[in-house]
Design a protein around this motif. Structure first.
Motif, PDB file in Angstrom:
ATOM      1  N   GLN A  77       0.847  -1.190   0.000  1.00  0.00           N
ATOM      2  CA  GLN A  77       0.000   0.000   0.000  1.00  0.00           C
ATOM      3  C   GLN A  77       0.884   1.241   0.000  1.00  0.00           C
ATOM      4  O   GLN A  77       1.866   1.312   0.737  1.00  0.00           O
ATOM      5  CB  GLN A  77      -0.909   0.023   1.226  1.00  0.00           C
ATOM      6  CG  GLN A  77      -1.962  -1.078   1.248  1.00  0.00           C
ATOM      7  CD  GLN A  77      -2.833  -0.992   2.494  1.00  0.00           C
ATOM      8  OE1 GLN A  77      -2.389  -0.484   3.519  1.00  0.00           O
ATOM      9  NE2 GLN A  77      -4.059  -1.474   2.398  1.00  0.00           N
ATOM     10  N   VAL A  78       0.530   2.226  -0.821  1.00  0.00           N
ATOM     11  CA  VAL A  78       1.231   3.506  -0.847  1.00  0.00           C
ATOM     12  C   VAL A  78       0.195   4.586  -0.600  1.00  0.00           C
ATOM     13  O   VAL A  78      -0.738   4.763  -1.387  1.00  0.00           O
ATOM     14  CB  VAL A  78       1.937   3.736  -2.199  1.00  0.00           C
ATOM     15  CG1 VAL A  78       2.632   5.099  -2.200  1.00  0.00           C
ATOM     16  CG2 VAL A  78       2.935   2.626  -2.490  1.00  0.00           C
ATOM     17  N   GLY A  85      11.625  -0.933  -5.381  1.00  0.00           N
ATOM     18  CA  GLY A  85      10.672  -1.149  -6.459  1.00  0.00           C
ATOM     19  C   GLY A  85       9.435  -0.291  -6.294  1.00  0.00           C
ATOM     20  O   GLY A  85       8.905   0.250  -7.278  1.00  0.00           O
ATOM     21  N   ALA A  86       8.967  -0.160  -5.035  1.00  0.00           N
ATOM     22  CA  ALA A  86       7.788   0.669  -4.774  1.00  0.00           C
ATOM     23  C   ALA A  86       8.065   2.135  -5.108  1.00  0.00           C
ATOM     24  O   ALA A  86       7.224   2.831  -5.695  1.00  0.00           O
ATOM     25  CB  ALA A  86       7.372   0.531  -3.311  1.00  0.00           C
ATOM     26  N   MET A  87       9.274   2.591  -4.759  1.00  0.00           N
ATOM     27  CA  MET A  87       9.643   3.972  -5.055  1.00  0.00           C
ATOM     28  C   MET A  87       9.716   4.210  -6.570  1.00  0.00           C
ATOM     29  O   MET A  87       9.174   5.193  -7.084  1.00  0.00           O
ATOM     30  CB  MET A  87      10.995   4.310  -4.409  1.00  0.00           C
ATOM     31  CG  MET A  87      10.958   4.385  -2.891  1.00  0.00           C
ATOM     32  SD  MET A  87      12.618   4.502  -2.168  1.00  0.00           S
ATOM     33  CE  MET A  87      13.280   5.939  -3.014  1.00  0.00           C
ATOM     34  N   ASN A  88      10.371   3.295  -7.265  1.00  0.00           N
ATOM     35  CA  ASN A  88      10.497   3.451  -8.719  1.00  0.00           C
ATOM     36  C   ASN A  88       9.136   3.422  -9.406  1.00  0.00           C
ATOM     37  O   ASN A  88       8.875   4.206 -10.332  1.00  0.00           O
ATOM     38  CB  ASN A  88      11.397   2.340  -9.289  1.00  0.00           C
ATOM     39  CG  ASN A  88      12.838   2.482  -8.845  1.00  0.00           C
ATOM     40  OD1 ASN A  88      13.299   3.576  -8.532  1.00  0.00           O
ATOM     41  ND2 ASN A  88      13.556   1.370  -8.794  1.00  0.00           N
ATOM     42  N   GLU A  89       8.285   2.534  -8.942  1.00  0.00           N
ATOM     43  CA  GLU A  89       6.936   2.449  -9.517  1.00  0.00           C
ATOM     44  C   GLU A  89       6.164   3.732  -9.273  1.00  0.00           C
ATOM     45  O   GLU A  89       5.442   4.229 -10.141  1.00  0.00           O
ATOM     46  CB  GLU A  89       6.200   1.254  -8.916  1.00  0.00           C
ATOM     47  CG  GLU A  89       4.810   1.023  -9.516  1.00  0.00           C
ATOM     48  CD  GLU A  89       4.097  -0.169  -8.897  1.00  0.00           C
ATOM     49  OE1 GLU A  89       2.884  -0.332  -9.159  1.00  0.00           O
ATOM     50  OE2 GLU A  89       4.749  -0.930  -8.145  1.00  0.00           O
ATOM     51  N   HIS A  90       6.332   4.286  -8.057  1.00  0.00           N
ATOM     52  CA  HIS A  90       5.645   5.537  -7.729  1.00  0.00           C
ATOM     53  C   HIS A  90       6.088   6.665  -8.651  1.00  0.00           C
ATOM     54  O   HIS A  90       5.259   7.422  -9.186  1.00  0.00           O
ATOM     55  CB  HIS A  90       5.920   5.930  -6.273  1.00  0.00           C
ATOM     56  CG  HIS A  90       5.606   7.357  -5.964  1.00  0.00           C
ATOM     57  ND1 HIS A  90       4.321   7.830  -5.872  1.00  0.00           N
ATOM     58  CD2 HIS A  90       6.432   8.430  -5.781  1.00  0.00           C
ATOM     59  CE1 HIS A  90       4.349   9.135  -5.628  1.00  0.00           C
ATOM     60  NE2 HIS A  90       5.620   9.518  -5.569  1.00  0.00           N
ATOM     61  N   PHE A  91       7.415   6.787  -8.866  1.00  0.00           N
ATOM     62  CA  PHE A  91       7.913   7.871  -9.714  1.00  0.00           C
ATOM     63  C   PHE A  91       7.498   7.682 -11.162  1.00  0.00           C
ATOM     64  O   PHE A  91       7.247   8.659 -11.872  1.00  0.00           O
ATOM     65  CB  PHE A  91       9.443   7.967  -9.592  1.00  0.00           C
ATOM     66  CG  PHE A  91       9.904   8.496  -8.250  1.00  0.00           C
ATOM     67  CD1 PHE A  91       9.376   9.655  -7.735  1.00  0.00           C
ATOM     68  CD2 PHE A  91      10.861   7.811  -7.514  1.00  0.00           C
ATOM     69  CE1 PHE A  91       9.785  10.145  -6.497  1.00  0.00           C
ATOM     70  CE2 PHE A  91      11.276   8.289  -6.287  1.00  0.00           C
ATOM     71  CZ  PHE A  91      10.742   9.453  -5.767  1.00  0.00           C
ATOM     72  N   GLU A  92       7.417   6.449 -11.620  1.00  0.00           N
ATOM     73  CA  GLU A  92       6.966   6.197 -12.986  1.00  0.00           C
ATOM     74  C   GLU A  92       5.503   6.581 -13.161  1.00  0.00           C
ATOM     75  O   GLU A  92       5.116   7.187 -14.163  1.00  0.00           O
ATOM     76  CB  GLU A  92       7.153   4.715 -13.329  1.00  0.00           C
ATOM     77  CG  GLU A  92       8.604   4.314 -13.560  1.00  0.00           C
ATOM     78  CD  GLU A  92       8.743   2.841 -13.868  1.00  0.00           C
ATOM     79  OE1 GLU A  92       7.690   2.183 -14.081  1.00  0.00           O
ATOM     80  OE2 GLU A  92       9.882   2.337 -13.893  1.00  0.00           O
ATOM     81  N   SER A 135       9.859  10.769   1.852  1.00  0.00           N
ATOM     82  CA  SER A 135       9.558  12.184   1.629  1.00  0.00           C
ATOM     83  C   SER A 135      10.589  12.774   0.679  1.00  0.00           C
ATOM     84  O   SER A 135      11.748  12.349   0.649  1.00  0.00           O
ATOM     85  CB  SER A 135       9.551  12.951   2.956  1.00  0.00           C
ATOM     86  OG  SER A 135      10.805  12.837   3.610  1.00  0.00           O
ATOM     87  N   TYR A 136      10.153  13.743  -0.101  1.00  0.00           N
ATOM     88  CA  TYR A 136      11.047  14.385  -1.058  1.00  0.00           C
ATOM     89  C   TYR A 136      10.419  15.682  -1.550  1.00  0.00           C
ATOM     90  O   TYR A 136       9.243  15.959  -1.281  1.00  0.00           O
ATOM     91  CB  TYR A 136      11.326  13.461  -2.262  1.00  0.00           C
ATOM     92  CG  TYR A 136      10.094  13.068  -3.047  1.00  0.00           C
ATOM     93  CD1 TYR A 136       9.646  13.844  -4.127  1.00  0.00           C
ATOM     94  CD2 TYR A 136       9.358  11.926  -2.729  1.00  0.00           C
ATOM     95  CE1 TYR A 136       8.518  13.497  -4.843  1.00  0.00           C
ATOM     96  CE2 TYR A 136       8.230  11.575  -3.444  1.00  0.00           C
ATOM     97  CZ  TYR A 136       7.820  12.361  -4.501  1.00  0.00           C
ATOM     98  OH  TYR A 136       6.691  12.009  -5.216  1.00  0.00           O
ATOM     99  N   GLU A 137      11.218  16.459  -2.238  1.00  0.00           N
ATOM    100  CA  GLU A 137      10.718  17.639  -2.938  1.00  0.00           C
ATOM    101  C   GLU A 137      10.796  17.343  -4.431  1.00  0.00           C
ATOM    102  O   GLU A 137      11.842  16.931  -4.931  1.00  0.00           O
ATOM    103  CB  GLU A 137      11.564  18.872  -2.605  1.00  0.00           C
ATOM    104  CG  GLU A 137      11.422  19.339  -1.173  1.00  0.00           C
ATOM    105  CD  GLU A 137      12.424  20.421  -0.819  1.00  0.00           C
ATOM    106  OE1 GLU A 137      13.145  20.870  -1.733  1.00  0.00           O
ATOM    107  OE2 GLU A 137      12.488  20.816   0.353  1.00  0.00           O
TER     108      GLU A 137
END
Length: 441
Positions: free
Chosen positions: A2-3, A73-80, A110-112
């Motif tokens: 879950q994201v 993988g979750a981070m990369n998927e989110h950015f895509e 977290s990020y900008e």
């Protein structure tokens, strides 16, 4: 998995990522199944080790790898999916630090994000390109400067003056004993050149041919030879000749000394060099004016972290320029001023805009351009060029430092090609004034 979005404020974003224990267990089992045919363990044939035993033996290590891969993988998927581009490396931390096998994994990210850059109509940009021709007066002035560097010396009567050449024998002694490297015969020394230790040349001003003079000096504390550092010395000098400087004649012979066939050929080379210098200076003026105009054409939110980092770098650099005696970074904390922050905002805004324009125009820095840049830098380290070249090839950060200005210049050229550029012929003094105004801004 879950994201869930937890922060959406300006360019700041925050997400809670939950990886269920069942999902992790499935991935661990999948990895172990892939490895099972190649596993050998005492008491079992190769590939026949039971899964339960594999999990007990290798499960914890595979679990750690799986957790990292799953979160990445979750981070990369989110950015895509989102299209977000983080301004800096996202901050990721596990929130259930008391995690144990069988628990879900909970992570905060977290990020900008980088802002959306608005479209810019470059065809409406107006630029003035200053053009300077090398006139005869400038060429003659450069010729005279070359002649002074190729000067010779001729014998003179009377006392030596600053700028004269003194030919002499000398013998240096410390505590009455001669030391290695402290003697020479018929040594030609130009007074005022600073080629001898401090205080030496000044004492030879006023000597005449045939005179003998003792020069008393002290070696600097930081002198290279430890046995001489800080020691008082006496140099017994016998003056052979005193010569006055004589500028070389501006003729074909001078031209040949500088690799030209004749004087006219040398003048042509000088004219080309001067005009190349003028073109470079004019380009800097046009580039600054272009950046000034671009800065007024666009407006968008800036990632605070990028502005803060840039302001800190500006403040740090300026502090060192004002305190050149401090070589290291052992100094008080430097707090950026409002002026530093404003300059940082401009640099970040223009940097993001140029990067966007360059990406859309498919501007690239070629391998040949990078190699040339590295070679240019390597020349600053005589005898260590190969070591520097290898260092850069292995250092991504150094490569980026060399690539960035090349990329920026190519983007500037791309913009200038689309802008309305008018050429204005000006004098050398007018160009010099325009360049000086850049430093004042």
């Amino acid at each position: 998995m879950q994201v869930t979005e937890t922060l959406n404020e300006g360019l700041k974003r925050g997400y809670a990522i939950t990886v269920t224990a069942a999902e992790l267990d499935d991935k661990v089992t999948e990895k172990l199944k892939e490895a099972q045919p190649d596993v050998e363990m005492k008491g079992f044939r190769k590939g026949k080790v039971p899964m339960a035993l594999l999990k007990k033996q290798f499960g914890p290590r595979v679990m750690g790898e799986t957790m990292q891969e799953t979160i990445d993988g979750a981070m990369n998927e989110h950015f895509e999916k989102s299209g977000d581009r983080p301004a800096m490396q996202p901050e990721v931390k596990m929130t259930n630090e008391d995690w144990k096998e069988g628990d879900d994994v909970q992570v905060e990210m977290s990020y900008e994000k980088l802002p959306e850059i608005p479209e810019v109509d470059l065809s409406g940009v107006k630029l003035e390109k200053l053009v300077v021709k090398a006139d005869d007066e400038s060429v003659d002035e450069a010729l005279q400067n070359l002649a002074s560097t190729a000067q010779d010396f001729e014998a003179k009567d009377g006392a030596a003056e600053d700028g004269d050449q003194v030919v002499f024998d000398f013998l240096g002694k410390v505590d009455g004993e001669a030391f290695d490297g402290g003697a020479a015969e018929d040594y030609p020394l130009v007074l005022g050149s600073g080629s001898f230790i401090p205080g030496f040349e000044e004492q030879l001003v006023g000597v005449t041919a045939g005179e003998e003079k003792n020069v008393e000096v002290s070696f600097p504390e930081e002198y290279g030879a430890e046995n001489l550092a800080g020691k008082a010395a006496v140099f017994e000098c016998k003056i052979k000749e005193v010569k006055a400087p004589k500028a070389a004649e501006v003729d074909d012979e001078l031209a040949k000394k500088f690799g030209a066939e004749d004087l006219e050929g040398l003048k042509g080379q000088i004219r080309e060099r001067l005009e190349a210098e003028y073109v470079g200076a004019a380009r800097q003026v046009m580039k600054r004016r272009l950046l000034d105009e671009l800065d007024t054409l666009v407006s968008f939110d800036l990632p605070p972290s990028l502005v803060e980092a840039e302001a800190g770098q500006i403040a740090h650099q300026l502090w060192h320029e004002e305190n050149p005696e401090v070589e290291g970074h052992d100094h008080p904390e430097i707090t950026p001023t409002e002026e530093h922050n404003k300059l940082a905002e401009r640099r970040v805004r223009l940097g993001l805009l140029l990067a966007e324009l360059g990406q859309k125009a498919e501007v690239e820095v070629t391998d040949a351009e990078m190699t040339q840049a590295i070679m240019n830098q390597a020349r600053q380290y005589p005898g260590q060029e190969r070591a520097f070249f290898d260092f850069v090839r292995q250092n991504q950060q150094m490569q980026q430092q060399l690539r960035a200005p090349i990329f920026e210049d190519k983007v500037i050229d791309h913009i200038a090609e689309q802008a309305q550029v008018t050429e204005t012929e000006v004098s050398k003094d007018d160009l010099q004034k325009a360049v000086e105004e850049l430093d004042e801004e």
